[in-house]
Design an enzyme around this catalytic site. Structure first.
Site, mmCIF file in Angstrom:
data_model
loop_
_atom_site.group_PDB
_atom_site.id
_atom_site.type_symbol
_atom_site.label_atom_id
_atom_site.label_comp_id
_atom_site.label_asym_id
_atom_site.label_seq_id
_atom_site.Cartn_x
_atom_site.Cartn_y
_atom_site.Cartn_z
ATOM 1 N N ARG A 273 0.823 -1.211 0.000
ATOM 2 C CA ARG A 273 0.000 0.000 0.000
ATOM 3 C C ARG A 273 0.856 1.260 0.000
ATOM 4 N NH1 ARG A 273 -4.826 -2.401 3.882
ATOM 5 N NH2 ARG A 273 -6.091 -3.108 2.119
ATOM 6 N N GLY B 49 -12.699 -5.401 0.278
ATOM 7 C CA GLY B 49 -14.130 -5.078 0.327
ATOM 8 C C GLY B 49 -14.604 -4.218 -0.836
ATOM 9 N N GLY C 101 -8.843 -11.233 -1.120
ATOM 10 C CA GLY C 101 -7.690 -11.551 -0.270
ATOM 11 C C GLY C 101 -7.080 -12.901 -0.590
HETATM 12 P P1 ADP Z 1 -11.395 -14.335 -1.542
HETATM 13 O O1 ADP Z 1 -10.742 -13.965 -0.223
HETATM 14 O O2 ADP Z 1 -10.421 -14.314 -2.670
HETATM 15 O O3 ADP Z 1 -12.630 -13.506 -1.825
HETATM 16 P P2 ADP Z 1 -12.872 -16.501 -0.344
HETATM 17 O O4 ADP Z 1 -12.546 -15.979 1.015
HETATM 18 O O5 ADP Z 1 -14.259 -16.382 -0.808
HETATM 19 O O6 ADP Z 1 -11.879 -15.875 -1.421
HETATM 20 O O7 ADP Z 1 -12.525 -18.069 -0.407
HETATM 21 C C1 ADP Z 1 -11.313 -18.623 -0.053
HETATM 22 C C2 ADP Z 1 -11.472 -19.855 0.771
HETATM 23 O O8 ADP Z 1 -12.285 -20.845 0.149
HETATM 24 C C3 ADP Z 1 -10.146 -20.503 1.008
HETATM 25 O O9 ADP Z 1 -9.858 -20.502 2.385
HETATM 26 C C4 ADP Z 1 -10.320 -21.932 0.487
HETATM 27 O O10 ADP Z 1 -9.675 -22.914 1.273
HETATM 28 C C5 ADP Z 1 -11.806 -22.112 0.537
HETATM 29 N N1 ADP Z 1 -12.252 -23.184 -0.368
HETATM 30 C C6 ADP Z 1 -12.095 -23.252 -1.690
HETATM 31 N N2 ADP Z 1 -12.568 -24.410 -2.173
HETATM 32 C C7 ADP Z 1 -13.051 -25.109 -1.121
HETATM 33 C C8 ADP Z 1 -13.665 -26.391 -0.961
HETATM 34 N N3 ADP Z 1 -13.899 -27.171 -2.027
HETATM 35 N N4 ADP Z 1 -14.016 -26.785 0.266
HETATM 36 C C9 ADP Z 1 -13.767 -25.981 1.322
HETATM 37 N N5 ADP Z 1 -13.204 -24.767 1.251
HETATM 38 C C10 ADP Z 1 -12.829 -24.330 0.039
#
Ligand code: ADP
Ligand code: MG
Length: 423
Positions: free
Chosen positions: A63, A403, A380
């Site tokens: 940042r 966000g 993230g």
């Molecule tokens: P971002 O932060 O990029 O928006 P999210 O927070 O929505 O992404 O999702 C990330 C999480 O989803 C990770 O911790 C990952 O382990 C989990 N995840 C992805 N696929 C699966 C799955 N099949 N089962 C359980 N958790 C999952």
């Protein structure tokens, strides 16, 4: 990361549509190029200095580096640069732990020039008056004022009294209508900083006026956290690739037995509605037809295997998209000109459940390098996954805004961005 500017086609069209004057370079918002002569002027610049720290040291200076183009350009042009930023969540209570004074030296190191510190206590106006053209100062944490987060006009007045012009360079804070992110834009002549401009250009090219066909990858843990994203995207994109835990909810809604997988069974009806909306909008939803499963969520468990989605056993969990599906998804991306990506395809933190995310990310990166795809990603865990795949730098643009990026994916108007629009 590649420059999003010239490399991203389709920019400026929105401004052209509005202004109707055919000037394709005119952006919908004012930038530093519209500021005129800033020499000797005091410019309030909203940056995001909310960096992670450990034992008094900045652990990730992304940042601070994002602030550099705007701050140094204005300083070079002879402005007095007054940086406004929040740090943590003091909720109106000043404290040494959340003082921006500790960011002054790290920021100075990144900018390669001295940075002053101005406290709200005492006489900030006198401190600004002492500054010479080109000087840079960080003002103390904006959230030391309780009214900052309430967009209190009195707090806007306190800030506005110190400057002649306002620049918002903090896209990541633009989903909040706070005094320093929104209120000020209505009080002083307002402009987008270079990092804000770059982010808005990239997002506009990805979902505003993208080159078609457009693909979206939406992954992550749960459908419930991304309902608005999914609903917005089905109306916008040609291909919606659903992976991660949320794919299980869609598969279950289609009658697939997903065993012990993470799955929101109560959202089956919602998932069906999204699939119907996709049909109506001629958006193709891609769900995995082979998957990587295991009986326990651990690194390289002995129970790991790849199977068809219809062969998941009652005691197995789907933890990644399978290799055949990934190959088919790569073929989809090859037909597309634009990609927007949020959320990993699998539980990428643990091997081997990172394989699908890494493989598809590499395909997207290669297509971007070839020039056939504009690729924009954010979130993230998505940023972490792309770094893990070693391809973040090869995407057209990777947003670290969190966000604000998600709200933009939901099609929401961001108040801090809206306030910068030309009349
Ligand atoms: P971002 O932060 O990029 O928006 P999210 O927070 O929505 O992404 O999702 C990330 C999480 O989803 C990770 O911790 C990952 O382990 C989990 N995840 C992805 N696929 C699966 C799955 N099949 N089962 C359980 N958790 C999952
Ligand atoms: Mg996350």
């Amino acid at each position: 990361m590649n420059g999003a500017g010239a490399a991203v086609p389709g920019l400026g069209n929105r401004a052209k549509d509005r202004a109707g004057n055919g000037d394709s370079d005119l952006k919908p918002f004012k930038t530093l190029d519209d500021m005129g002569d800033v020499r000797g002027k005091a410019v309030l610049v909203r940056e995001d200095l909310n960096v992670p720290m450990h034992d008094g040291a900045v652990t990730d200076d992304t940042r601070l580096r994002a602030a550099m183009p705007t701050v140094n350009e204005l300083s070079d042009k002879g402005a007095k640069v007054l940086i406004l930023a929040h740090f943590g969540r003091p909720k109106g209570q000043p404290s040494a732990e959340l003082s921006l004074s500790q960011i002054v030296q790290p920021l100075s190191d990144v900018l390669g020039r001295p940075v002053r510190y101005i406290d709200w206590e005492g006489d900030p106006a006198a401190a600004v008056a002492e500054m010479q053209p080109g000087d840079v100062a960080v003002l103390e944490n904006t959230r030391f004022f309780g009214g900052e987060e309430k967009n209190d006009p009195k707090v806007v007045d306190r800030f506005a009294a110190l400057g002649d012009l306002y620049v918002n360079d903090a896209f990541s804070a633009a989903h909040r209508a706070h005094a320093s992110t929104e209120g000020l834009a209505h009080r002083l002549p307002a402009f987008a900083g270079r990092s804000m401009e770059r982010e808005l250009d990239a997002l506009e090219a990805a979902l505003g006026k993208p080159q078609k066909p457009v693909a979206a990858v939406v992954g992550g843990a749960k459908v419930s956290t991304k309902l608005d994203v999914l609903n917005h995207l089905v109306a916008k994109v040609d291909h919606l690739i659903i992976g991660g835990g949320m794919a299980n909810t869609f598969l279950a809604a289609r009658g697939v037995d997903v065993g012990k997988s993470l799955c929101e069974h109560d959202l089956a009806e919602t998932a069906e509605k999204i699939m119907d909306a996709a049909d109506a909008a001629e958006c193709t939803i891609h769900l995995p037809y082979d998957v990587v499963v295991a009986k326990e969520f651990a690194a390289n468990p002995p129970s790991v295997r790849t199977c068809n989605v219809h062969e998941v056993a009652a005691d197995e969990m789907i933890l990644d998209v399978g290799p055949a599906a990934v190959e088919a998804l790569a073929d989809v991306l090859k037909t597309c000109r634009t990609l927007v990506w949020n959320g990993p395809l699998g539980a990428f933190e643990i091997a081997p459940f990172d394989a699908a995310t890494v493989a598809l990310a590499k395909t997207a990166a290669a297509l971007t390098k070839e020039g056939s795809l504009v690729s924009v990603a954010g979130g993230g865990d998505t940023v972490a996954a792309l770094n893990h795949a070693g391809v973040a730098a090869d995407f057209s643009f990777v947003s670290t805004a969190g966000g604000a990026f998600l709200e933009w994916m939901e099609g929401k108007e961001l108040p801090g961005v809206k306030a910068l629009e030309r009349d």
